[in-house]
Design a protein around this motif. Structure first.
Motif, short mmCIF file in Angstrom:
data_model
loop_
_atom_site.label_atom_id
_atom_site.label_comp_id
_atom_site.label_asym_id
_atom_site.label_seq_id
_atom_site.Cartn_x
_atom_site.Cartn_y
_atom_site.Cartn_z
N LEU A 207 0.85 -1.19 0.00
CA LEU A 207 0.00 0.00 0.00
C LEU A 207 0.88 1.24 0.00
O LEU A 207 1.99 1.24 0.55
CB LEU A 207 -0.88 0.01 1.26
CG LEU A 207 -1.87 1.18 1.44
CD1 LEU A 207 -3.00 1.06 0.42
CD2 LEU A 207 -2.43 1.17 2.84
N VAL A 208 0.39 2.31 -0.64
CA VAL A 208 1.00 3.63 -0.50
C VAL A 208 0.03 4.49 0.30
O VAL A 208 -1.13 4.65 -0.09
CB VAL A 208 1.28 4.29 -1.86
CG1 VAL A 208 1.82 5.69 -1.66
CG2 VAL A 208 2.28 3.45 -2.66
N ALA A 209 0.49 5.00 1.43
CA ALA A 209 -0.36 5.79 2.32
C ALA A 209 0.29 7.16 2.54
O ALA A 209 1.51 7.28 2.58
CB ALA A 209 -0.55 5.07 3.65
N SER A 210 -0.55 8.18 2.69
CA SER A 210 -0.04 9.55 2.77
C SER A 210 -0.55 10.28 4.00
O SER A 210 -1.67 10.03 4.46
CB SER A 210 -0.46 10.34 1.52
OG SER A 210 0.01 9.73 0.35
N THR A 211 0.27 11.18 4.48
CA THR A 211 -0.17 12.10 5.52
C THR A 211 -1.10 13.14 4.88
O THR A 211 -1.33 13.13 3.67
CB THR A 211 1.03 12.84 6.13
OG1 THR A 211 1.66 13.63 5.11
CG2 THR A 211 2.06 11.86 6.70
N LEU A 212 -1.62 14.03 5.70
CA LEU A 212 -2.38 15.15 5.12
C LEU A 212 -1.44 16.00 4.27
O LEU A 212 -0.29 16.24 4.66
CB LEU A 212 -2.99 16.01 6.23
CG LEU A 212 -4.22 15.46 6.93
CD1 LEU A 212 -4.68 16.44 8.00
CD2 LEU A 212 -5.36 15.22 5.95
N PRO A 213 -1.88 16.46 3.11
CA PRO A 213 -1.02 17.30 2.27
C PRO A 213 -0.73 18.65 2.93
O PRO A 213 -1.48 19.14 3.76
CB PRO A 213 -1.84 17.47 0.99
CG PRO A 213 -2.84 16.36 1.01
CD PRO A 213 -3.16 16.14 2.46
N LYS A 214 0.37 19.24 2.50
CA LYS A 214 0.75 20.56 3.00
C LYS A 214 -0.10 21.65 2.31
O LYS A 214 -0.84 21.38 1.36
CB LYS A 214 2.21 20.82 2.71
CG LYS A 214 2.51 20.93 1.21
CD LYS A 214 3.98 21.20 0.94
CE LYS A 214 4.26 21.31 -0.56
NZ LYS A 214 5.69 21.56 -0.85
N LYS A 215 0.05 22.85 2.81
CA LYS A 215 -0.58 24.00 2.16
C LYS A 215 0.11 24.24 0.82
O LYS A 215 1.34 24.32 0.73
CB LYS A 215 -0.46 25.24 3.04
CG LYS A 215 -1.09 26.50 2.45
CD LYS A 215 -0.95 27.68 3.39
CE LYS A 215 -1.55 28.95 2.79
NZ LYS A 215 -1.44 30.10 3.72
N ILE A 216 -0.69 24.34 -0.22
CA ILE A 216 -0.14 24.53 -1.57
C ILE A 216 0.36 25.96 -1.72
O ILE A 216 -0.31 26.92 -1.32
CB ILE A 216 -1.20 24.22 -2.64
CG1 ILE A 216 -1.67 22.77 -2.51
CG2 ILE A 216 -0.65 24.47 -4.03
CD1 ILE A 216 -0.57 21.74 -2.65
#
Length: 420
Positions: A207-216
């Motif tokens: 699986l590929v899992a991600s944190t919350l994205p940063k502010k763009i």
């Protein structure tokens, strides 16, 4: 009485003889007890065990059983002259108890070693591996329990060269790491013994899992219109990408603050050249603004990072025209006119003698017309082709946003003198 005493002495002597004779005929001591028994390897249906060799013991009795009392139908035994030794024909994901007894050259057995538990690897697959939570610097993984597994091996990292190992006691694990990160994760079923030996099953899940994205950040307009039509409702944008993003959502508002459109794209739809927004609502008549935020998918839900700061943009003004101020001489300059763009603070006019660069600022005005008299400090010349741009600007809280700078027009005039 004397005869009795004599008899007693004779009896004692005979007893001593027997004792001495017994000592002389006694066999050597039994082999020592096996120490250091441990599991050294495993498979789904086999284990390897080793121990410290006992001096004078060419053979060993190896016993194994599914209980530590070594009773019942699961008890099996065999002699071996190998150390370590592999026991095969075992059930996957199962705990067995083993003990080893030294046997000397005369076949005399020593005291059995202490019982030692060994484990085979589970063979069942990891199923339903999924991400169930995304936080700023954390990712939670969960999966369905695997039969006969009492722990799970989790390998994770941002890349294949930075993998870390963790052991989960339950079918879930929280990866704590860096913000705005995507993690590769592999999960394997595992069986452990009481000595923390790990028998890892071969069937993993990925699986590929991600944190919350940063502010763009760095949202900007690249260009607008089609290749030949500045009025076409197309605008290209770019922004700083998020490593944790599965996709992006953007919103565009008109100068009056009302939303014009809203759309989501996947991360793969964002190319190295940005994205194209195509909508007839993107007019050349007003300043607009766009904001973007990234999302990561947790199950069927999208978890969003913070919105970017607003980026204000405008397309090319409509009806750009130019004409000499005086038809007899260019000294009076060339007047450029255009339609106003709602929300613009002012307009900047640029000029160059070539279309591919060398642009010089001719001036800035709040009006919708401007007279160009020079190009880079030099007066306009008859018979020379000049290129110019009209760019709308908007000031918001001390910051200036510029409209499309990719479109340009040209003029060239040959002034003739007439004699009467």
């Amino acid at each position: 009485m004397k005869s009795l005493v004599k008899f007693s002495k004779v009896w004692m002597l005979a007893l001593l003889c027997v004792l001495f004779l017994g000592v002389g005929m006694k066999a050597e001591a039994a082999p020592g007890r096996v120490e250091g028994l441990e599991q050294t390897n495993y498979d789904t249906g086999a284990v390897e065990i080793g121990w410290k060799d006992v001096s004078g013991s060419p053979k060993y009795l190896v016993e194994y059983c599914e209980n530590n009392s070594f009773t019942g139908s699961s008890l099996k035994a065999g002699e071996t002259n190998r150390n370590p030794v592999t026991i095969t024909g075992l059930a996957p994901g199962t705990t067995y108890w083993v003990r080893v007894t030294a046997i000397d050259a005369d076949g005399v057995k020593g005291t059995p070693s202490e019982a030692y538990d060994v484990v085979t690897a589970p063979v069942d697959k990891i199923t339903n591996l999924r991400q169930t939570k995304a936080e700023k610097k954390k990712v939670k993984l969960e999966w369905s329990p695997v039969q006969k597994a009492d722990a799970y091996l989790v390998y994770y990292g941002k890349s294949a060269t930075s993998m870390k190992k963790a052991v989960a006691a339950t079918p879930s694990y929280i990866i704590s790491g860096a913000a705005d990160s995507a993690y590769i994760a592999y999960v394997y079923p595992m069986k452990k013994n009481s000595h923390n030996f790990e028998a890892v099953g071969p069937n993993k899940a990925y699986l590929v899992a991600s944190t919350l994205p940063k502010k763009i950040a760095k949202v900007k307009m690249l260009e607008s219109g089609s290749s030949s039509n500045p009025k076409a409702g197309i605008v290209a944008f770019s922004w700083g990408q998020s490593k944790a993003a599965d996709g992006y959502e953007y919103e565009i508002y008109g100068n009056n603050g009302k939303k014009i459109l809203k759309k989501s794209i996947t991360a793969s739809q964002y190319s190295t050249r940005g994205i194209l927004v195509n909508s007839g609502k993107l007019k050349n008549t007003q300043f607009m603004k766009i904001r973007v935020h990234a999302y990561t998918k947790v199950g069927n839900a999208k978890k969003y990072g913070p919105w970017s700061d607003a980026c204000y943009f405008a397309k090319l003004p409509n009806n750009i025209k130019q004409a000499p101020v005086d038809n007899k001489t260019l000294a009076a300059g060339v007047k450029v006119t255009w339609s106003k763009i709602t929300g613009a603070s002012n307009y900047t006019i640029y000029i160059s003698r070539r279309s591919s660069g060398g642009w010089k600022k001719a001036g800035t005005t709040k009006s919708n017309s401007f007279v160009i008299k020079k190009c880079g400090g030099a007066a306009l010349q008859t018979g020379v082709t000049y290129y110019y741009k009209v760019v709308a600007n908007k000031k918001v809280k001390g910051k200036t946003y510029s409209g499309d700078k990719t479109w340009y027009k040209s003029f060239g005039y040959v002034m003739k003198t007439y004699y009467y």
